[in-house]
Scaffold this motif. Structure first.
Motif, PDB file in Angstrom:
ATOM      1  N   CYS A  26       0.798  -1.240   0.000  1.00 22.67           N
ATOM      2  CA  CYS A  26       0.000   0.000   0.000  1.00 22.67           C
ATOM      3  C   CYS A  26       0.823   1.279   0.000  1.00 22.67           C
ATOM      4  N   LEU A  27       2.057   1.244   0.432  1.00 26.64           N
ATOM      5  CA  LEU A  27       2.894   2.440   0.396  1.00 26.64           C
ATOM      6  C   LEU A  27       4.174   2.143  -0.353  1.00 26.64           C
ATOM      7  N   PRO A  28       4.514   2.975  -1.355  1.00 28.73           N
ATOM      8  CA  PRO A  28       3.685   4.073  -1.866  1.00 28.73           C
ATOM      9  C   PRO A  28       2.459   3.524  -2.596  1.00 28.73           C
ATOM     10  N   ASP A  29       1.349   4.257  -2.531  1.00 25.83           N
ATOM     11  CA  ASP A  29       0.139   3.760  -3.191  1.00 25.83           C
ATOM     12  C   ASP A  29       0.094   4.145  -4.667  1.00 25.83           C
ATOM     13  N   CYS A  30       0.827   5.183  -5.048  1.00 23.28           N
ATOM     14  CA  CYS A  30       0.930   5.575  -6.461  1.00 23.28           C
ATOM     15  C   CYS A  30       2.401   5.591  -6.867  1.00 23.28           C
ATOM     16  N   HIS A  45       4.764  -8.589  -6.627  1.00 20.72           N
ATOM     17  CA  HIS A  45       3.960  -8.814  -5.423  1.00 20.72           C
ATOM     18  C   HIS A  45       3.738  -7.504  -4.670  1.00 20.72           C
ATOM     19  N   SER A  46       3.192  -6.536  -5.373  1.00 24.88           N
ATOM     20  CA  SER A  46       3.019  -5.207  -4.796  1.00 24.88           C
ATOM     21  C   SER A  46       1.547  -4.815  -4.746  1.00 24.88           C
ATOM     22  N   LEU A  47       1.176  -4.103  -3.696  1.00 23.35           N
ATOM     23  CA  LEU A  47      -0.174  -3.558  -3.556  1.00 23.35           C
ATOM     24  C   LEU A  47      -0.104  -2.064  -3.821  1.00 23.35           C
ATOM     25  N   VAL A  48      -0.714  -1.627  -4.910  1.00 23.27           N
ATOM     26  CA  VAL A  48      -0.683  -0.211  -5.293  1.00 23.27           C
ATOM     27  C   VAL A  48      -2.033   0.189  -5.886  1.00 23.27           C
ATOM     28  N   ASP A  49      -2.288   1.488  -5.899  1.00 30.29           N
ATOM     29  CA  ASP A  49      -3.483   2.028  -6.550  1.00 30.29           C
ATOM     30  C   ASP A  49      -3.234   2.341  -8.018  1.00 30.29           C
ATOM     31  N   GLU A  50      -1.999   2.781  -8.309  1.00 30.70           N
ATOM     32  CA  GLU A  50      -1.727   3.284  -9.658  1.00 30.70           C
ATOM     33  C   GLU A  50      -0.242   3.153 -10.000  1.00 30.70           C
ATOM     34  N   VAL A  51       0.011   2.816 -11.259  1.00 25.80           N
ATOM     35  CA  VAL A  51       1.360   2.848 -11.819  1.00 25.80           C
ATOM     36  C   VAL A  51       1.291   3.749 -13.042  1.00 25.80           C
ATOM     37  N   ALA A  52       2.031   4.821 -13.042  1.00 25.53           N
ATOM     38  CA  ALA A  52       1.913   5.810 -14.114  1.00 25.53           C
ATOM     39  C   ALA A  52       3.277   6.186 -14.673  1.00 25.53           C
ATOM     40  N   ILE A  53       3.438   5.991 -15.981  1.00 27.25           N
ATOM     41  CA  ILE A  53       4.632   6.503 -16.658  1.00 27.25           C
ATOM     42  C   ILE A  53       4.319   7.938 -17.073  1.00 27.25           C
ATOM     43  N   ILE A  54       4.899   8.876 -16.375  1.00 25.96           N
ATOM     44  CA  ILE A  54       4.638  10.293 -16.665  1.00 25.96           C
ATOM     45  C   ILE A  54       5.523  10.759 -17.823  1.00 25.96           C
ATOM     46  N   ALA A  55       6.833  10.641 -17.631  1.00 19.14           N
ATOM     47  CA  ALA A  55       7.796  11.017 -18.666  1.00 19.14           C
ATOM     48  C   ALA A  55       9.053  10.191 -18.452  1.00 19.14           C
ATOM     49  N   ALA A  56       9.300   9.257 -19.364  1.00 16.35           N
ATOM     50  CA  ALA A  56      10.456   8.385 -19.251  1.00 16.35           C
ATOM     51  C   ALA A  56      10.993   8.101 -20.649  1.00 16.35           C
ATOM     52  N   PRO A  57      11.784   9.019 -21.200  1.00 19.10           N
ATOM     53  CA  PRO A  57      12.206   8.911 -22.599  1.00 19.10           C
ATOM     54  C   PRO A  57      13.120   7.724 -22.902  1.00 19.10           C
ATOM     55  N   GLN A  58      13.784   7.160 -21.866  1.00 18.68           N
ATOM     56  CA  GLN A  58      14.689   6.026 -22.088  1.00 18.68           C
ATOM     57  C   GLN A  58      14.076   4.686 -21.673  1.00 18.68           C
ATOM     58  N   THR A  67       0.631  -8.109  -9.116  1.00 15.75           N
ATOM     59  CA  THR A  67       0.250  -6.862  -8.460  1.00 15.75           C
ATOM     60  C   THR A  67      -1.199  -6.964  -7.994  1.00 15.75           C
ATOM     61  N   HIS A  68      -1.526  -6.303  -6.891  1.00 17.41           N
ATOM     62  CA  HIS A  68      -2.859  -6.380  -6.314  1.00 17.41           C
ATOM     63  C   HIS A  68      -3.303  -4.990  -5.872  1.00 17.41           C
ATOM     64  N   ALA A  69      -4.613  -4.766  -5.938  1.00 14.59           N
ATOM     65  CA  ALA A  69      -5.182  -3.532  -5.391  1.00 14.59           C
ATOM     66  C   ALA A  69      -5.244  -3.645  -3.870  1.00 14.59           C
ATOM     67  N   PRO A  70      -5.142  -2.524  -3.161  1.00  8.87           N
ATOM     68  CA  PRO A  70      -5.122  -2.572  -1.697  1.00  8.87           C
ATOM     69  C   PRO A  70      -6.408  -3.076  -1.067  1.00  8.87           C
ATOM     70  N   GLU A  71      -7.554  -2.883  -1.750  1.00  6.96           N
ATOM     71  CA  GLU A  71      -8.835  -3.260  -1.172  1.00  6.96           C
ATOM     72  C   GLU A  71      -9.589  -4.201  -2.098  1.00  6.96           C
ATOM     73  N   PRO A  72     -10.399  -5.116  -1.539  1.00  3.39           N
ATOM     74  CA  PRO A  72     -11.215  -6.011  -2.370  1.00  3.39           C
ATOM     75  C   PRO A  72     -12.130  -5.229  -3.310  1.00  3.39           C
ATOM     76  N   GLY A  73     -12.176  -5.667  -4.561  1.00  9.82           N
ATOM     77  CA  GLY A  73     -13.048  -5.026  -5.544  1.00  9.82           C
ATOM     78  C   GLY A  73     -12.445  -3.820  -6.226  1.00  9.82           C
ATOM     79  N   MET A  74     -11.316  -3.338  -5.747  1.00  8.03           N
ATOM     80  CA  MET A  74     -10.664  -2.193  -6.365  1.00  8.03           C
ATOM     81  C   MET A  74      -9.794  -2.642  -7.539  1.00  8.03           C
ATOM     82  N   THR A  75      -9.461  -1.695  -8.394  1.00  4.36           N
ATOM     83  CA  THR A  75      -8.586  -1.973  -9.530  1.00  4.36           C
ATOM     84  C   THR A  75      -7.337  -1.098  -9.455  1.00  4.36           C
ATOM     85  N   ILE A  76      -6.362  -1.435 -10.282  1.00  4.34           N
ATOM     86  CA  ILE A  76      -5.114  -0.677 -10.355  1.00  4.34           C
ATOM     87  C   ILE A  76      -5.059   0.021 -11.707  1.00  4.34           C
TER      88      ILE A  76
END
Length: 291
Positions: A26-30, A45-58, A67-76
């Motif tokens: 759960c931490l970091p959650d994003c 094997h990580s629990l997160v809310d979001e994985v976001a590639i903001i800017a990664a040119p390489q 990967t798993h959402a922190p709460e049942p029924g939630m999505t990533i």
């Protein structure tokens, strides 16, 4: 570790190329990826809310394994922003992941294919799907349309998964695919013009699994190699599945009937196989998924 701690660490690591986040809860959650030097990011094997590639040119690969959402029924949410060199992606999970490309969230039967919803740099794609769930099959087809240049496609069936948020009664009550569903599937660019190799992991011979393979074989004119890894090593399963797949080995089932060399190989799952995150983040290995 809070979100801002991870952001700060990446900002203060101007030569960092490989980053693995293992067994975080759960931490970091994003996980926001903004780096000019990162080439590989792996979550295991990580629990997160979001994985976001903001800017990664390489950045060349994003690996998501168990990967798993922190709460049942939630999505990533898996968000792909600016990453022009991203060539390897997976496993996208049709049950747990919501894919966002740019500003568009990819939704089955809703999102139309356009340059803004495509990531043409991806060459190796891995997707995990429960073929027994019609909505996930539709999501799989929508995901494939977002990656028009995929050459190696890994599919992992998860029909035997018992997720902690899954209600077996609810799954059984879901609608089944129409008898003509597979005949009416629209064009999928990567399948029709790019895919050369397909690896189908955890294959158990279910009807939708077989129909998906038929679809790929009938449309993929460049397809040369299909590897089917069984869900178990039992000889009985091997005999049963081989019987179902034997007709697919015939040239008349393949889109390119003039191809001199093509193969459909069935393998039993080797006991004790352990997926290695160190291998997956090794950039000298062109295909980090099971092959």
């Amino acid at each position: 570790m809070q979100d801002h701690d991870l952001d700060y660490m990446l900002a203060c690591s101007p030569k960092l190329e490989i980053f693995a986040l293992i067994s975080n809860y759960c931490l970091p959650d994003c996980v926001r990826i903004g780096s000019y030097t990162l080439r590989c990011v792996l979550l295991w094997h990580s629990l997160v809310d979001e994985v976001a590639i903001i800017a990664a040119p390489q950045m060349q690969r994003l690996i998501l394994y168990c990967t798993h959402a922190p709460e049942p029924g939630m999505t990533i949410k898996v968000k792909i922003g600016y990453a022009p060199q991203l060539t390897v992606l997976g496993y996208l999970d049709t049950a747990k992941h919501v894919l966002q490309i740019g500003n568009t969230i990819i939704k089955a039967r809703v999102t139309k294919v356009s340059p803004s919803t495509e990531v043409p740099s991806i060459k190796v794609l891995a997707v995990k799907v429960r073929f027994r769930v019609p909505g996930e099959v539709r999501t799989l087809l929508s995901f494939l349309r977002c990656f028009p240049e995929v050459e190696t496609l890994h599919i992992m069936a998860s029909d035997n998964d018992t997720d902690y948020y899954d209600d077996p009664g609810e799954v059984k009550a879901r609608d089944k695919l129409n008898s003509t569903f597979w005949e009416r599937v629209g064009p999928i660019k990567c399948v029709q013009s790019r895919v050369k190799k397909v690896v189908f992991d955890q294959f158990s011979g279910g009807p939708n699994q077989v129909e998906f393979l038929k679809l790929v074989l009938a449309r993929a004119v460049l397809l040369q190699n299909v590897i089917v890894l069984l869900a178990g090593p039992e000889s009985m399963m091997m005999n049963e599945v081989t019987g179902k797949l034997q007709p697919l080995a015939s040239k008349r089932m393949w889109a390119n009937k003039s191809l001199r060399k093509h193969s459909l190989e069935v393998r039993g799952r080797s006991a004790g196989h352990i997926w290695s995150y160190s291998d997956a983040s090794d950039l000298s290995i062109s295909d980090p998924f099971i092959s």
